[in-house]
Design an enzyme around this catalytic site. Structure first.
Site, PDB file in Angstrom:
ATOM      1  CE  LYS A 150       5.973  19.140  43.569  1.00 33.01           C
ATOM      2  NZ  LYS A 150       6.715  18.576  42.821  1.00 33.01           N
ATOM      3  CB  SER A 210       9.567  17.419  45.351  1.00 36.28           C
ATOM      4  OG  SER A 210       8.630  16.522  44.258  1.00 36.28           O
TER       5      SER A 210
END
Length: 194
Positions: free
Chosen positions: A152, A115
């Site tokens: 993230k 990701s």
């Protein structure tokens, strides 16, 4: 005079207590004092024995790591056309000094998943995380979301906060009141094998 009854409660007793190495960790344990603000994070880490469902693995950082200074050459390596290398060493470089600014606030995690490929974070990379840095928009953070660790980029759009993936194949995570989230720290460096 009446005899005082013998008290069989409290104190050390032969054969009492858990045998060393038989707990859930399979090794002797030691009590420590943890700041109240870090309790949820520490409990989440311990409940999974260091391996998080989100794919991050906690790696220990020792307060006094073994130093292994390596030579740092003063010349730069050309990424285009080759040039003659300098024949002397500028100084010794200790990677602990280069990568870790605050040892007491630093830990390592190993990344898993794709990701964050756009940020240069690949599966099995080691992330250097500093808990003392303020998590502001634009920083890459390690956080626990409903008990699972993830990495993230922290973003803010007006009043809306979100955790942005750096790969279009993965959705961003919008932060809302029902989401249990604890930011563990800010990623400062990525150790990536080539």
């Amino acid at each position: 005079m009446p005899e005082t009854p013998q008290n069989n409660h409290g104190g050390r007793r032969a054969g009492a207590g858990r045998k060393s190495g038989t707990g859930s960790f399979g090794e002797p344990t030691q009590p420590i004092r943890v700041p109240v603000s870090l309790l949820p994070s520490v409990k989440a880490m311990l409940s999974s024995s260091g391996k998080q469902p989100g794919g991050l693995v906690i790696l220990p950082f020792t307060e006094h790591p073994t130093q292994h200074p390596l030579p740092l050459f003063s010349g730069k390596v050309a990424a285009g056309f080759p040039s003659p290398a300098d024949d002397y060493v500028e100084k010794s470089l200790d990677l602990n000094e280069l990568l870790v600014q605050k040892p007491a606030a630093t830990f390592f995690v190993r990344a898993e998943g794709e990701s964050m490929l756009g940020a240069g974070i690949h599966p099995d990379d080691i992330l250097v995380v500093d808990r003392s840095i303020e998590p502001v928009p634009g920083k890459i953070v390690i956080c626990a979301l409903n008990g699972e660790l993830t990495v993230k980029r922290l973003e803010r759009d007006g009043e809306q906060w979100k955790l942005k993936a750096e790969n279009p194949a993965y959705p961003d995570i919008v932060i809302h009141a029902e989401l249990e989230m604890v930011i563990w720290g800010v990623v400062t460096n990525v150790i990536h094998a080539v």
